[in-house]
Design an enzyme around this catalytic site. Sequence first.
Site, short mmCIF file in Angstrom:
data_model
loop_
_atom_site.label_atom_id
_atom_site.label_comp_id
_atom_site.label_asym_id
_atom_site.label_seq_id
_atom_site.Cartn_x
_atom_site.Cartn_y
_atom_site.Cartn_z
N GLU A 97 -5.07 -0.12 -5.55
CA GLU A 97 -4.86 0.02 -4.11
C GLU A 97 -4.46 -1.30 -3.48
O GLU A 97 -4.42 -2.34 -4.16
CB GLU A 97 -6.13 0.55 -3.44
CG GLU A 97 -6.15 2.06 -3.25
CD GLU A 97 -5.20 2.52 -2.14
OE1 GLU A 97 -4.47 1.67 -1.56
OE2 GLU A 97 -5.18 3.72 -1.86
N HIS B 95 -1.51 -1.01 6.88
CA HIS B 95 -1.10 0.14 7.68
C HIS B 95 -0.31 -0.28 8.92
O HIS B 95 -0.43 0.31 9.99
CB HIS B 95 -2.31 0.99 8.10
CG HIS B 95 -2.89 1.78 6.97
ND1 HIS B 95 -3.97 2.63 7.12
CD2 HIS B 95 -2.57 1.85 5.66
CE1 HIS B 95 -4.28 3.19 5.97
NE2 HIS B 95 -3.43 2.71 5.06
N GLU C 251 -2.22 10.34 -0.83
CA GLU C 251 -3.50 9.67 -0.58
C GLU C 251 -3.73 9.44 0.90
O GLU C 251 -4.84 9.60 1.41
CB GLU C 251 -3.52 8.32 -1.32
CG GLU C 251 -4.89 7.64 -1.34
CD GLU C 251 -5.12 6.68 -0.19
OE1 GLU C 251 -6.26 6.21 -0.02
OE2 GLU C 251 -4.17 6.40 0.55
N GLU C 252 -2.67 9.09 1.60
CA GLU C 252 -2.81 8.74 3.01
C GLU C 252 -3.11 9.93 3.90
O GLU C 252 -3.55 9.76 5.04
CB GLU C 252 -1.55 8.02 3.50
CG GLU C 252 -1.22 6.72 2.78
CD GLU C 252 -2.23 5.61 3.05
OE1 GLU C 252 -3.22 5.86 3.76
OE2 GLU C 252 -2.01 4.49 2.55
N ASP D 209 0.83 -1.20 0.00
CA ASP D 209 0.00 0.00 0.00
C ASP D 209 0.87 1.25 0.00
O ASP D 209 1.18 1.79 1.06
CB ASP D 209 -0.90 -0.02 1.24
CG ASP D 209 -1.83 1.16 1.32
OD1 ASP D 209 -2.12 1.78 0.28
OD2 ASP D 209 -2.27 1.49 2.44
#
Length: 894
Positions: free
Chosen positions: A235, A308, A208-209, A173
């Site tokens: 993604e 994550h 994006e994060e 990711d």
Amino acid sequence: MVRTRRQWGPVRSLLALLPLLVGVPWLAVKHQYSLPTPIVDQYDPITSLPQLSEATILEYAKYLSEDIGYRTPGTREHAIADAWMTEKAYQLKEECERVVATQPGRKLQCEVWRQEGNGSHRFDMMSARLYKRYVNLSNIIIRLSDGTEQGKADAVLVNSHLDSTLPSPGAADDALAVGVMIECVRVLVNTPGWEPKHAVVFLFNNAEESLQDGSHLFSTQHPIASTIRAVVNLEAAGTTGPELLFQATSQEMIEAYAHVPRPYGTIFANEIFSSGVLLSDTDFRQFEYYLNVTGLDMAVVGNSYMYHMRGDLVENIEAGVAQHMADNTFALIKHLASPASPLPGLASGYARPRTVFFAYLGQFFVYSFRTAEVLYSLLFIASCVLIKTAGGTTSRGATMVKAVFVVTVGALGALIGANAVAFVMQRMLGRGMSWFKGEFEPLILYGPAAMCGALLTQLPFTRVPERALLHAQLLSHAFLAAAGQLAGVGSSAIFFLSAVSMFVALVVDRVVTYLSTPNVDGARMMSGTGNMQSGVAKGLEDGNEKVDKDGFVSLWTYALGQVIPLLTGTQLSAATLVVFVPLTGRFGSEAPAEYIIASIVAIVGSYTLSLATPFAHRFGPTALRKAVIVLLLGVGATMAVFARKDVFDRSHQKRLFVLHKEDLNTGEQHLHIAAADGAPGFDDLVHDITTRFGVDGVPPKAVVMDNWNSDWDTLYPFSAFLSPYKIDLPLDPAYDAPWPPEEQFTVSAVNDTIDESKGTRSMTLRIDHPGIMWTVIAFDAQVLEWTLDNSPPEEFARHHIKEASFYGTDVWTVDMTIKWPSPQNMHPKSSDVGGLKVDFIGIQEKRMWPAKKADADGSQAMKLFREFDAWLDEKTGGSVDALLMGCVSGQAVV
């Protein structure tokens, strides 16, 4: 009279069905998780043609995630990744120009942009209103076209994000997708004769994060954004298994997806994601909202325990994952850039899809809602006719009503049984989430409980005929398929598939029964049909033999009727549990995770073993009671085993959120600890942390999490999921905060004017944050207008504004006009302090662990994090992954 052979008992019958019950799920899982063989070479050694190389993709992913490292927007590493990607884009452009120069007449043009800009946007999430501000953020864009204006007029956008989130190196990711896109550009450019009829825009967005700032920047400010007609967004929320199509927003793009070599997506996943049940989002949101375009949203979702987390490394990406994503993406690009592309037709807009689609054993099925309505309705009518002509008591309305009631009660019993065990595990034994370490472990714990609950409800109804219950299951599934589809629920296809299987099985049963039964003249009879045939009852009426239409049915009926429910249910179970089980680790401690998982197992299990209820009635009440007793013993045994299991381990870790926070107003330092799951043991861990690192004799303080808890505003609004504690830290008497005037984190008001006649105050809020990133301000006011959007709430309210900017950027502003003075009916937690009170907080760019482990600055926060991380690993055996952030905060009255 005809005498039948004795029917097999339950054990022998189950053994006969065992190959089906084991083989069909095995086949389903095999297809579900099959991945292509990874390709190593960039060029085919036989044809010398370019090919997509998984090895090359993973090299890029490893460089980004491990050589550069944690690429959180605002960090030095993020700036390094931006520079690397910019250089890579221009290298691809040079390669393109070199290749084209060697192929005279080839229509191929490669263009590169590095976009940079400022912006703001509203980002509502989890029923919370949030505003984003960004400064000097960048994107890298590559466009492939035939070089003509016409060829550039209608383009497809392929997107991935270059950044990673706070606690993660982001190999899957989203460095994986970045590598896929680079490889796609290389192969397209080097494929002899390839010329795009329609342009392909590759967007490597940089934020994006930080809540989709990079995609917002492109969508609202890049000059070629208006040419985009469709989006393919790449993604990852995991590291294993095929890439899932979980969002498709038009029929044209669904049909485009039919061209991929390894489809993996269903309307079920599409409708689940669209419903908002999963609190997740992607860049697709910005493209859809600001560009009004359709597209496909695809992600790797298997093993999302790494999502994550520190474990999002290349070594944890399953072999074949990159190849699957690359092959499917490449096929989509080639189709959408070809003369057969739907892109020109999407220039005038698109309609939401009314299309059923699903991948089934490697095949992709697509048909319209209208076709579905006709098919499902016809099947329901045919099912009613089949039941009406069944003969015996089965064809009687009262019997069928009772049979439908019985199978419905069975499904409810399964739900109650599974949730009863969930209640005992969580509330009575205190062992919630004991299944967390394996996506399929809930099947072991809750599967027997669901079956036991279903069979318990059957005990009062043992006189209902077996064949009537089979017909009732058919009628229920056919009705749910037709009614659901007429209501616009495309996922009703799963009931259509199971109903088809049951319908075929019961038709075959009818034919076999007819052929194996003598007519009234005794002229026709099939003998020797054996134990797998339906029985023929004995009876006399007016001197003639009579067939009992409610007699036992053949085991072949169950075998045929269960094939599709087993296939479909297994695929559904796998896809659902793979997403939801790891997700419970971030649901929040108040979420009913135990009951959610138990309900999923019961519902999907009832579908998968659709014919279990009539099968249980096949052998009479004594066998049914024995089955219930055996299942009860099994439930007790599985509960005992799971009650002794640890919830987390090194491969399936608990998420722990840790903030070292220094208050600039008071000089106090605290350690803030929070979890996002309801697993047992968190309170004990917090007390151990307090004993080891806190002030002696001062216990941890449980903190209420609401909009006015500014300690966790860095993670707002996700902070609503957290269960936080606050721990007092001992202060070093010699410590003096190194904050010279030029490095102060401050909030001030400039261009400040009050219009007493209008009752308004206009100002520019200025936030100076040298060396500090991801700043957040929160305040209470009735905003009349501001530069963030055109529709602030028309009331006194709490406002949160989050910032994410490029490395080295240390100032941002917001212009606004508020009602002044503040109204009297303020929120109880607001206070009139003679000005606008602003809470502010930010992350010190050099004080994140382990992101900044290599260049720790020797601060109190980093010294603590080093010791804390080692202690935590030893204390928990590596079963906890902690996000460690050094923050500074304060309050300003402006």
